[in-house]
Design a protein around this motif. Structure first.
Motif, PDB file in Angstrom:
ATOM      1  N   LYS A  83       0.848  -1.203   0.000  1.00 27.01           N
ATOM      2  CA  LYS A  83       0.000   0.000   0.000  1.00 27.01           C
ATOM      3  C   LYS A  83       0.878   1.245   0.000  1.00 27.01           C
ATOM      4  CE  LYS A  83      -4.566  -0.722   1.728  1.00 27.01           C
ATOM      5  NZ  LYS A  83      -5.549  -0.487   2.753  1.00 27.01           N
ATOM      6  N   ILE A  84       0.517   2.208  -0.810  1.00 31.09           N
ATOM      7  CA  ILE A  84       1.269   3.460  -0.861  1.00 31.09           C
ATOM      8  C   ILE A  84       0.512   4.471  -0.005  1.00 31.09           C
ATOM      9  CG2 ILE A  84       2.260   5.216  -2.390  1.00 31.09           C
ATOM     10  CD1 ILE A  84       3.327   2.313  -2.833  1.00 31.09           C
ATOM     11  N   GLY A 118      -0.941   7.715   1.779  1.00 35.73           N
ATOM     12  CA  GLY A 118      -1.314   9.019   1.241  1.00 35.73           C
ATOM     13  C   GLY A 118      -2.181   8.909  -0.010  1.00 35.73           C
ATOM     14  N   PHE A 119      -2.586   7.685  -0.347  1.00 37.31           N
ATOM     15  CA  PHE A 119      -3.469   7.497  -1.514  1.00 37.31           C
ATOM     16  C   PHE A 119      -4.713   6.717  -1.111  1.00 37.31           C
ATOM     17  CE2 PHE A 119       0.438   8.608  -3.446  1.00 37.31           C
ATOM     18  CZ  PHE A 119       0.055   9.349  -4.555  1.00 37.31           C
ATOM     19  N   ARG A 121     -11.748   6.064   1.902  1.00 39.48           N
ATOM     20  CA  ARG A 121     -12.943   5.252   2.079  1.00 39.48           C
ATOM     21  C   ARG A 121     -14.181   5.910   1.468  1.00 39.48           C
ATOM     22  NH1 ARG A 121     -14.826   1.587   5.723  1.00 39.48           N
ATOM     23  NH2 ARG A 121     -12.954   0.398   5.212  1.00 39.48           N
ATOM     24  N   ASN A 148      -4.686  11.623  -1.173  1.00 41.11           N
ATOM     25  CA  ASN A 148      -5.551  12.245  -0.163  1.00 41.11           C
ATOM     26  C   ASN A 148      -4.768  13.381   0.500  1.00 41.11           C
ATOM     27  OD1 ASN A 148      -4.017  11.021   2.015  1.00 41.11           O
ATOM     28  ND2 ASN A 148      -5.046   9.093   1.488  1.00 41.11           N
TER      29      ASN A 148
HETATM   30  N1  COA Z   1      -2.030   1.888  -2.175  1.00 42.97           N
HETATM   31  C1  COA Z   1      -2.228   0.795  -2.935  1.00 42.97           C
HETATM   32  N2  COA Z   1      -3.403   0.200  -3.069  1.00 42.97           N
HETATM   33  C2  COA Z   1      -4.447   0.731  -2.412  1.00 42.97           C
HETATM   34  C3  COA Z   1      -4.324   1.877  -1.617  1.00 42.97           C
HETATM   35  C4  COA Z   1      -3.062   2.455  -1.510  1.00 42.97           C
HETATM   36  N3  COA Z   1      -2.877   3.540  -0.777  1.00 42.97           N
HETATM   37  N4  COA Z   1      -5.512   2.183  -1.093  1.00 42.97           N
HETATM   38  C5  COA Z   1      -6.373   1.260  -1.545  1.00 42.97           C
HETATM   39  N5  COA Z   1      -5.732   0.385  -2.335  1.00 42.97           N
HETATM   40  C6  COA Z   1      -6.309  -0.760  -3.006  1.00 42.97           C
HETATM   41  C7  COA Z   1      -6.363  -1.931  -2.038  1.00 42.97           C
HETATM   42  O1  COA Z   1      -5.190  -2.707  -2.064  1.00 42.97           O
HETATM   43  C8  COA Z   1      -7.566  -2.670  -2.547  1.00 42.97           C
HETATM   44  O2  COA Z   1      -7.202  -3.385  -3.716  1.00 42.97           O
HETATM   45  P1  COA Z   1      -7.777  -4.869  -3.975  1.00 42.97           P
HETATM   46  O3  COA Z   1      -9.266  -4.681  -4.065  1.00 42.97           O
HETATM   47  O4  COA Z   1      -7.096  -5.264  -5.221  1.00 42.97           O
HETATM   48  O5  COA Z   1      -7.385  -5.667  -2.758  1.00 42.97           O
HETATM   49  C9  COA Z   1      -8.512  -1.560  -2.975  1.00 42.97           C
HETATM   50  O6  COA Z   1      -7.661  -0.464  -3.329  1.00 42.97           O
HETATM   51  C10 COA Z   1      -9.480  -1.146  -1.879  1.00 42.97           C
HETATM   52  O7  COA Z   1      -8.714  -0.783  -0.728  1.00 42.97           O
HETATM   53  P2  COA Z   1      -9.186  -0.932   0.776  1.00 42.97           P
HETATM   54  O8  COA Z   1      -7.993  -0.919   1.663  1.00 42.97           O
HETATM   55  O9  COA Z   1     -10.128  -2.090   0.904  1.00 42.97           O
HETATM   56  O10 COA Z   1     -10.013   0.395   0.936  1.00 42.97           O
HETATM   57  P3  COA Z   1     -10.554   0.957   2.289  1.00 42.97           P
HETATM   58  O11 COA Z   1     -11.722   1.783   1.952  1.00 42.97           O
HETATM   59  O12 COA Z   1     -10.726  -0.111   3.310  1.00 42.97           O
HETATM   60  O13 COA Z   1      -9.340   1.855   2.809  1.00 42.97           O
HETATM   61  C11 COA Z   1      -7.810   3.544   3.057  1.00 42.97           C
HETATM   62  C12 COA Z   1      -9.240   3.208   2.644  1.00 42.97           C
HETATM   63  C13 COA Z   1      -7.684   5.062   3.114  1.00 42.97           C
HETATM   64  C14 COA Z   1      -7.518   2.976   4.445  1.00 42.97           C
HETATM   65  C15 COA Z   1      -6.832   2.968   2.027  1.00 42.97           C
HETATM   66  O14 COA Z   1      -7.022   3.591   0.774  1.00 42.97           O
HETATM   67  C16 COA Z   1      -5.416   3.084   2.496  1.00 42.97           C
HETATM   68  O15 COA Z   1      -4.922   2.238   3.244  1.00 42.97           O
HETATM   69  N6  COA Z   1      -4.680   4.157   2.060  1.00 42.97           N
HETATM   70  C17 COA Z   1      -3.347   4.377   2.532  1.00 42.97           C
HETATM   71  C18 COA Z   1      -3.381   5.015   3.928  1.00 42.97           C
HETATM   72  C19 COA Z   1      -3.821   6.457   3.899  1.00 42.97           C
HETATM   73  O16 COA Z   1      -3.396   7.215   3.044  1.00 42.97           O
HETATM   74  N7  COA Z   1      -4.654   6.820   4.871  1.00 42.97           N
HETATM   75  C20 COA Z   1      -5.137   8.166   5.012  1.00 42.97           C
HETATM   76  C21 COA Z   1      -6.572   8.242   4.627  1.00 42.97           C
HETATM   77  S1  COA Z   1      -7.125   9.927   4.592  1.00 42.97           S
END
Ligand code: COA
Length: 378
Positions: A251-252, A254-255, A258, A306
């Motif tokens: 996971k990268i 900052g991207f 939800r 984000n």
């Molecule tokens: N980098 C790579 N892939 C990502 C990603 C990221 N930052 N965020 C989501 N994805 C992918 C997931 O691997 C998943 O892929 P898959 O369906 O092939 O398994 C899909 O996108 C859905 O991701 P998921 O983690 O189920 O979404 P979520 O709604 O539960 O999570 C976040 C939302 C924000 C937690 C998630 O995007 C994330 O972990 N981002 C990085 C942390 C971050 O920046 N947090 C700050 C939020 S403001």
């Protein structure tokens, strides 16, 4: 069989009149005002007032509010002692979690210290708390927390640098606080509302929020994003490595988001500041590195940055140490958490959802002697 209920995605768990997130895919409003207007025209104090009192202040009210906050920055001696006793190696989020909790023992809610007073006191003294601890352990100075600087952004940077900040840094920081101030039922706000719903005290709700914000999937993402960006010397290197990371399903930070599905409106605003500050920064190339990462993420995953992604370089170009990024989020979000605590209290009902049970069927209890010899797992 387990279900996909985890994460409460798409579940509406309550009403709020404080903000809207992701309406029609992109928008963010605080009490009806768009984030674009607030970031362009309002100071963080104006936004804090809007969130805590429900309307924008008049010019006189704003001036009075700034003055009031600036008079509440001093730390009690006992709290300074506790900050000095905390290890230099502590995570600053742990410092704030403990500092807020300790302040709650010294200045608890009461008929003379009403909930909004506690919110304002925390808003005023969190920079003092964080940077007193920081300087004591990093530079060996017991800083003075009194300051004639009225704005919270200017106060924070003055304490950090121990001199007046450039106006460009102050305003960039101020805008970032506006952007971080409030975000509906995000994880930390929800945690604060759950705590509030048990009729617990204000500080406990804030401490729940801080603990929840600390994780890299939430507030901790801005630090993790900076750690990633800083690894690269050129955009080309960043593109290559990030493609490899994605291939390995890393996971990268900052991207993604939800709720937002198209873009995070806060990112466009902070990105402009990151670009602006990069022009005079000694490692301004990190902006081009960030853009290269954004390009790969859009191309490979259709994911957008984000708020945390370009906040990272914005703070870095202001010479803020990376491990203070998430605590800065606390400083801003105190306002949103507090508004939600007040709103929850005004119309409270215990938040107590139910679980889908996936454990064993009911079974008979075996006597201790009949269970054989212990395994080593305990
Ligand atoms: N980098 C790579 N892939 C990502 C990603 C990221 N930052 N965020 C989501 N994805 C992918 C997931 O691997 C998943 O892929 P898959 O369906 O092939 O398994 C899909 O996108 C859905 O991701 P998921 O983690 O189920 O979404 P979520 O709604 O539960 O999570 C976040 C939302 C924000 C937690 C998630 O995007 C994330 O972990 N981002 C990085 C942390 C971050 O920046 N947090 C700050 C939020 S403001």
């Amino acid at each position: 069989m387990t279900t996909k209920l985890g994460g409460l995605e798409g579940v509406i768990v309550g009403d709020t009149a404080i903000s809207t997130v992701g309406k029609e895919g992109v928008g963010l409003t605080y009490r009806g005002y768009t984030i674009e207007d607030l970031a362009r025209h309002a100071s963080f104090e104006e936004v804090a007032y809007l969130l805590l009192y429900g309307r924008l202040p008049t010019a006189d009210e704003l001036h009075g509010y700034q003055k009031k906050l600036s008079q509440q920055r001093a730390l009690p001696a006992a709290l300074k002692t506790v900050l000095e006793l905390m290890p230099a190696t502590a995570h600053p989020m742990d410092v704030l979690r403990t500092g807020c909790s300790f302040l709650g023992t010294l200045e608890p809610e009461s008929a003379q210290n009403l909930p909004r007073d506690v919110a304002n006191r925390l808003l005023a003294c969190i920079p003092s708390m964080l940077l007193y601890w920081y300087h004591f352990h990093q530079t060996g100075i017991r800083i003075e927390t009194d300051s004639f600087e009225e704005s919270i952004a200017g106060y924070f940077l003055s304490l950090l640098y121990q001199q007046k900040p450039l106006e460009e840094f102050r305003r960039a920081f101020d805008v970032s606080l506006v952007l971080y101030a409030e975000h509906e039922y995000n994880a930390s706000t929800f945690a604060a509302r759950v705590t509030t719903s048990t009729e617990s005290d204000f500080y406990s709700a804030i401490v729940s929020g801080i603990g929840t914000l600390r994780g890299p999937l939430h507030g901790g993402a801005n630090e993790a994003a900076m750690d990633l960006i800083q690894q690269f010397k050129t955009p080309e290197e960043a593109e290559k490595k990030v493609r490899e990371m994605l291939a390995q399903k890393v996971k990268i930070m900052g991207f993604g988001h939800r709720v937002y599905k198209i873009s995070d409106p806060r990112s466009d605003i902070i990105k402009i500041w990151s670009k602006k500050l990069s022009k005079t920064a000694k490692d301004g190339y990190l902006y081009a590195v960030s853009e290269a990462i954004e390009h790969v993420m859009r191309q490979e995953k259709k994911l957008f940055p984000n708020l945390d992604f370009y906040s990272a370089t914005t703070y870095h170009f202001c010479s803020i140490p990376t491990y203070l990024f998430t605590p800065i989020f606390v400083l801003a979000r105190i306002t949103g958490w507090s508004a939600h605590i007040l709103e929850q209290r005004a119309n409270n009902r215990l938040i107590r959802p139910e679980a889908n049970y996936v454990g064993p069927d009911e079974r008979s209890f075996p006597p201790l002697e009949s269970r054989g010899n212990a395994s080593s797992s305990a």
